[in-house]
Design a protein around this motif. Structure first.
Motif, PDB file in Angstrom:
ATOM      1  N   LEU A  73       0.836  -1.204   0.000  1.00  0.00           N
ATOM      2  CA  LEU A  73       0.000   0.000   0.000  1.00  0.00           C
ATOM      3  C   LEU A  73       0.871   1.254   0.000  1.00  0.00           C
ATOM      4  O   LEU A  73       1.816   1.373   0.787  1.00  0.00           O
ATOM      5  N   GLU A  74       0.518   2.185  -0.886  1.00  0.00           N
ATOM      6  CA  GLU A  74       1.281   3.423  -1.017  1.00  0.00           C
ATOM      7  C   GLU A  74       0.679   4.566  -0.203  1.00  0.00           C
ATOM      8  O   GLU A  74       1.371   5.531   0.127  1.00  0.00           O
ATOM      9  N   GLY A  75      -0.621   4.477   0.091  1.00  0.00           N
ATOM     10  CA  GLY A  75      -1.285   5.573   0.798  1.00  0.00           C
ATOM     11  C   GLY A  75      -0.803   5.731   2.232  1.00  0.00           C
ATOM     12  O   GLY A  75      -0.477   4.750   2.902  1.00  0.00           O
ATOM     13  N   ALA A  76      -0.759   6.981   2.680  1.00  0.00           N
ATOM     14  CA  ALA A  76      -0.394   7.269   4.079  1.00  0.00           C
ATOM     15  C   ALA A  76      -1.671   7.263   4.912  1.00  0.00           C
ATOM     16  O   ALA A  76      -2.227   8.310   5.258  1.00  0.00           O
ATOM     17  N   TYR A  77      -2.133   6.068   5.246  1.00  0.00           N
ATOM     18  CA  TYR A  77      -3.445   5.926   5.865  1.00  0.00           C
ATOM     19  C   TYR A  77      -3.368   6.050   7.378  1.00  0.00           C
ATOM     20  O   TYR A  77      -2.433   5.584   8.024  1.00  0.00           O
ATOM     21  N   ARG A  78      -4.410   6.671   7.909  1.00  0.00           N
ATOM     22  CA  ARG A  78      -4.586   6.770   9.345  1.00  0.00           C
ATOM     23  C   ARG A  78      -5.894   6.072   9.732  1.00  0.00           C
ATOM     24  O   ARG A  78      -6.736   5.807   8.881  1.00  0.00           O
ATOM     25  N   ARG A  79      -6.013   5.811  10.990  1.00  0.00           N
ATOM     26  CA  ARG A  79      -7.209   5.144  11.495  1.00  0.00           C
ATOM     27  C   ARG A  79      -8.471   5.855  11.008  1.00  0.00           C
ATOM     28  O   ARG A  79      -8.547   7.081  11.000  1.00  0.00           O
ATOM     29  N   ASP A  80      -9.451   5.068  10.538  1.00  0.00           N
ATOM     30  CA  ASP A  80     -10.758   5.507  10.036  1.00  0.00           C
ATOM     31  C   ASP A  80     -10.721   5.987   8.584  1.00  0.00           C
ATOM     32  O   ASP A  80     -11.776   6.331   8.036  1.00  0.00           O
ATOM     33  N   ASP A  81      -9.541   6.003   7.961  1.00  0.00           N
ATOM     34  CA  ASP A  81      -9.496   6.278   6.522  1.00  0.00           C
ATOM     35  C   ASP A  81     -10.093   5.105   5.755  1.00  0.00           C
ATOM     36  O   ASP A  81     -10.189   3.986   6.274  1.00  0.00           O
ATOM     37  N   ARG A  82     -10.445   5.363   4.509  1.00  0.00           N
ATOM     38  CA  ARG A  82     -10.961   4.313   3.634  1.00  0.00           C
ATOM     39  C   ARG A  82     -10.224   4.354   2.299  1.00  0.00           C
ATOM     40  O   ARG A  82      -9.797   5.414   1.851  1.00  0.00           O
ATOM     41  N   PHE A  83     -10.118   3.185   1.694  1.00  0.00           N
ATOM     42  CA  PHE A  83      -9.496   3.110   0.367  1.00  0.00           C
ATOM     43  C   PHE A  83     -10.020   1.861  -0.341  1.00  0.00           C
ATOM     44  O   PHE A  83     -10.618   0.976   0.292  1.00  0.00           O
TER      45      PHE A  83
END
Length: 525
Positions: free
Chosen positions: A96-106
């Protein structure tokens, strides 16, 4: 599937919560599957694209792992951008390339193709006609679409299925659209809005007779039958609309958009796929003998599909419930005698009883389809009903369904719901009936004492291992009358005395059959 809160926080016996070795993700939660499939008559190869919407449950998540077996992956995208992936040993790993944080969606989308080795059967039916039927239990969805192929992570789903014009396509949920592509094919779009386990996410394609047979509370009941079996199948499906009404009133609102009963090539007698139950095509003969299976699978819509076990070794929460609630339909509609006949037949299948219901030593998931999870699980519910009484038992069942609808539960969760209504601890009950093996074998001997006008009853438990604690009724019979006394048996051997006016001619134990047991009662001279 049919085979061919306060008190317990202090007192509950707690079993190991999770016992299977599936690699659960602690950072991602699948929310929705969008599955596109192309089915053809010229080949058994399928072309598929699955898009999965995820919620992030932990910051800095960098990898996604999915189950996918036997398919060739052409492309993976993360939020519509090409993603790096590996596909080794039936696991599809996506960087995964996205800088995801808790509660994000993708979203992640996967394009793939191949001939399913399992999970989606592409073959001729009993009449020689070509059909396509998914058959996922327990973890065979991975053979035709990438997924978290375990019931702990439920999601909603929709299907876009392209198939030759002559096929009717059925899947979970509501039919959103069917569209001619003007090239000899048709597109079918089905959508299930409730979260369901992947083993219940299915499609079926065949030439069907489709009969709308009624509805209950705006939920349509639809039969899908091979045209040559239409008339026989109408009899075999029995009282499906009555069953939908019965369970809705007894348990709570039906959780899905429709109830479809589908003749299919499932390997099981029946498979409870959410809102689209598949039945073995060979079982249709017009005799009506399939009705018990129909009741079992419809009960699964509440227990197994909507309230789903979080761990495979708690399968009794699905199969034991469907077994018992299947029988309850016949108790309420056909009478207590029919119900007891079914319960006795289940009891006879439990003569060995060498292992407990909760048995994490079982590694082959198909071995969980055993009489412990089905018949003994059903008897556990029956005995719990006998201990609690109908009012408290069914009130607790309704609360359990309401609390865990569209979610997951373990045995501990069910125990808490029961204790909340019973207002007493039930750890003793669940320990002996779920986590320990066997059942009691009672040897009872009674003697009349004329001088004291008293019956003395000695009950010994002859089984090895567990000593069971159970309340039971003792019926003392006279020529023209009978008296009942409530006792609790909890020791290897114990004595009970009953003051009477006259000598009885016989004694019986548990005449209403609330306890799973063997019993022998004799008079000592």
């Amino acid at each position: 599937m049919k085979r061919l809160f306060a008190l317990t926080l202090l007192f509950a016996f707690v079993a190991p919560a999770l016992s299977d070795d599936y690699p659960r993700s602690t950072s991602l939660n699948a929310l929705h599957y969008r599955i596109r499939l192309e089915l053809k008559d010229s080949t058994d190869e399928i072309n598929g694209e699955t898009e999965i919407l995820f919620a992030v449950t932990r910051d800095s998540t960098k990898e996604l792992s999915l189950d996918l077996s036997g398919m060739t992956v052409a492309e993976v995208k993360e939020n519509s951008r090409p993603a790096k992936f590996t596909h080794v040993n039936n696991r599809l790993s996506v960087a995964l390339e996205g800088a995801y944080r808790r509660d994000d969606r993708f979203t992640v989308s996967i394009k793939y193709r191949g001939v399913p080795r399992d999970g989606l059967f592409i073959k001729k039916n009993k009449f020689g006609d070509r059909t396509f039927f998914a058959d996922n239990w327990p973890n065979r969805a991975r053979h035709w679409f990438p997924s978290i192929d375990h019931p702990y992570d439920k999601a909603s789903a929709e299907f876009f299925v392209t198939a030759p014009d002559r096929y009717d396509v059925v899947a979970n949920g509501a039919l959103i659209e069917t569209k001619s592509l003007q090239n000899g094919s048709r597109l079918w779009h089905w959508r299930e809005s409730a979260a369901i386990p992947t083993y219940c996410m299915v499609i079926g394609a065949a030439e069907f007779s489709i009969i709308n047979v009624g509805s209950w509370n705006n939920t349509p009941v639809v039969y899908y039958l091979y045209p040559k079996d239409r008339d026989r199948g109408m009899k075999d499906y029995g009282r499906a609309v009555e069953m939908l009404e019965f369970y809705s009133n007894l348990i709570g609102p039906y959780p899905y958009e429709k109830l479809a009963l589908v003749q299919s090539s499932t390997r099981f007698g029946g498979m409870e796929n959410s809102s689209s139950i598949f039945f073995d095509e060979k079982a249709f003969n017009g005799s009506g003998a399939l009705e018990g299976t129909v009741a079992h699978e419809i009960a699964h819509q509440w227990f197994g599909d909507s309230v789903t076990e979080s761990d495979w070794h708690h399968l009794w929460l699905s199969e034991g419930f469907a077994t018992y609630f299947g029988h309850l339909f016949f108790e309420r509609r056909d009478g207590r005698d029919k119900f007891l006949t079914l319960m006795r037949a289940d009891r006879e299948s439990l003569l060995a009883g060498a292992r407990p219901i909760y048995d994490p030593s079982i590694k082959d998931l198909f071995q969980l389809l055993n009489s412990n999870n089905y018949q003994k699980g059903g008897w556990v519910l029956h005995m719990l009903r006998g201990v609690m009484g109908d009012e408290k038992f069914f009130a607790a069942i309704r609360d359990y369904y309401r609390l865990y609808r569209d979610g997951n539960a373990l045995t501990e969760d069910f125990q808490r719901a029961m204790e909340l209504h019973y207002e007493k601890p039930l750890d003793w009950f669940f320990r002996q009936w779920i986590y320990e093996p066997g059942y009691p074998v009672y040897d009872a001997a009674w003697r009349w004492d004329e001088a004291t006008k008293e019956v003395r009853l000695i009950i010994a438990q002859k089984q090895t291992g567990t000593i069971f604690r159970m309340p039971m009724d003792v019926e003392i019979r006279f020529d023209n009358a009978a008296r009942r006394f409530r006792i609790e048996v909890s020791q290897r051997e114990e004595a009970f005395s009953f003051k009477l006016d006259a000598r009885p001619h016989s004694i019986a134990i548990d005449t209403d059959e609330w306890v799973l047991k063997k019993v022998n009662v004799r008079e000592e001279k």
